[in-house]
Design a protein around this motif. Structure first.
Motif, PDB file in Angstrom:
ATOM      1  N   THR A  32       0.859  -1.181   0.000  1.00 18.66           N
ATOM      2  CA  THR A  32       0.000   0.000   0.000  1.00 18.66           C
ATOM      3  C   THR A  32       0.896   1.231   0.000  1.00 18.66           C
ATOM      4  O   THR A  32       2.126   1.112   0.036  1.00 18.66           O
ATOM      5  N   ASN A  33       0.333   2.400  -0.079  1.00 13.63           N
ATOM      6  CA  ASN A  33       1.194   3.580  -0.180  1.00 13.63           C
ATOM      7  C   ASN A  33       0.661   4.812   0.552  1.00 13.63           C
ATOM      8  O   ASN A  33       1.043   5.931   0.249  1.00 13.63           O
ATOM      9  N   ILE A  34      -0.243   4.570   1.474  1.00  9.57           N
ATOM     10  CA  ILE A  34      -0.697   5.678   2.327  1.00  9.57           C
ATOM     11  C   ILE A  34      -0.452   5.301   3.774  1.00  9.57           C
ATOM     12  O   ILE A  34      -0.885   4.249   4.240  1.00  9.57           O
ATOM     13  N   ASN A  51       1.752  10.015   1.468  1.00  6.77           N
ATOM     14  CA  ASN A  51       2.039   8.990   0.468  1.00  6.77           C
ATOM     15  C   ASN A  51       3.463   8.527   0.674  1.00  6.77           C
ATOM     16  O   ASN A  51       4.348   9.333   0.932  1.00  6.77           O
ATOM     17  N   TYR A  52       3.684   7.239   0.535  1.00  8.17           N
ATOM     18  CA  TYR A  52       5.044   6.739   0.773  1.00  8.17           C
ATOM     19  C   TYR A  52       5.328   5.589  -0.178  1.00  8.17           C
ATOM     20  O   TYR A  52       4.415   5.023  -0.800  1.00  8.17           O
ATOM     21  N   ILE A  53       6.584   5.234  -0.253  1.00  3.47           N
ATOM     22  CA  ILE A  53       6.957   3.939  -0.803  1.00  3.47           C
ATOM     23  C   ILE A  53       7.908   3.278   0.184  1.00  3.47           C
ATOM     24  O   ILE A  53       8.655   3.950   0.908  1.00  3.47           O
ATOM     25  N   VAL A  60      10.179   5.972   2.203  1.00  2.00           N
ATOM     26  CA  VAL A  60      10.434   7.303   1.663  1.00  2.00           C
ATOM     27  C   VAL A  60       9.102   7.965   1.341  1.00  2.00           C
ATOM     28  O   VAL A  60       8.221   7.338   0.759  1.00  2.00           O
ATOM     29  N   PHE A  61       8.964   9.202   1.775  1.00  2.00           N
ATOM     30  CA  PHE A  61       7.793   9.960   1.358  1.00  2.00           C
ATOM     31  C   PHE A  61       8.255  11.325   0.901  1.00  2.00           C
ATOM     32  O   PHE A  61       9.378  11.741   1.158  1.00  2.00           O
ATOM     33  N   ARG A  62       7.386  11.997   0.197  1.00  6.40           N
ATOM     34  CA  ARG A  62       7.750  13.348  -0.204  1.00  6.40           C
ATOM     35  C   ARG A  62       6.761  14.314   0.403  1.00  6.40           C
ATOM     36  O   ARG A  62       5.619  13.964   0.697  1.00  6.40           O
TER      37      ARG A  62
END
Lengths: 151, 151
Positions: A32-34, A51-53, A60-62
């Motif tokens: 998932t990515n949240i 949001n992340y990976i 890592v998120f921005r």
């Protein structure tokens, strides 16, 4: 929507709770990515959805240049939480570690053999990496409980 | 699952961000029942997923007697976050306030005219009420962005 005790039964840790392996946690984080970033700012808790990976060893998120980043810079100890509801339960992974602001460049993956996300760098974003010192995952199973009130 | 820039586009605040009214926030809080409780314990952030109900002026969750509760008792300043992904965006509501451990009895609703959840009291749970001093909601809209890399 009227809430009843059934709502609470849907994801209370009333059924069996399974501790997940670290490898399992990373697989869930990748799926998932949240997530939610938790900070302590002057001993006051803050939560930000991001949001992340996950690349298997870090998250890592921005973030747009703004308040969130400014607080991060002075509070590098963070918690990061991801959860998901399943048909018959739910899982939650919590990661504790340090956050490092990487800058506006797309970061290299922590592992060379992981797939690099195809981000386009823009000046409005800064990338932040969380390196965990601790990761914990739990799976909650639903369990129907019949409780007889005292008469 | 391979993540691409598209994953990040799905819920970054890249599109319009709308601040929500307090009334709108409460309606959103009532529409779901899983949130994340954020604490600061010795200036270290913690996040716990919890089942909750919102009655229009406070949030009540229950917790098994354990670590979470013990930390709460010495850290009554909390943050509580709920979010949901929508087809064309997402919303997030963040509530800051104080947490009060009510005990094992089912609490009265803060407003008499709200529907009382039909919880069954059991000795293994304690009820905790969060009374907000601040509530903030935001709606994020998706926005497709075409970025031409510099050549």
């Amino acid at each position: 929507m009227v809430m009843t005790s059934q709502d609470f039964n849907e994801w209370s840790p009333q059924g069996p709770v399974t501790e997940l392996s670290v490898e399992h946690c990373w697989n869930l984080l990748k799926a998932t990515n949240i997530g939610r970033l938790g900070l302590s700012v002057n001993n006051q808790p803050e939560i930000f959805p991001v949001n992340y990976i996950a690349d298997g060893s870090s998250v890592v998120f921005r973030t747009a240049r703004g308040t969130k980043l400014r607080e991060l810079l002075t509070n590098e100890s963070v918690v990061f939480e991801v959860d998901e509801q399943l048909e018959n339960g739910a899982w939650s992974v919590t990661l504790k570690g340090t956050a490092e602001v990487l800058g506006p460049e797309i970061p290299d993956p922590a592992y060379g053999d992981e797939t690099l996300p195809q981000w386009v760098p823009t000046a409005e974003y800064l990338y932040v990496r969380i390196t965990p010192r601790d990761i914990r995952g739990r799976q909650f199973e639903h369990q129907l409980r019949l409780i007889i009130p005292e008469s």
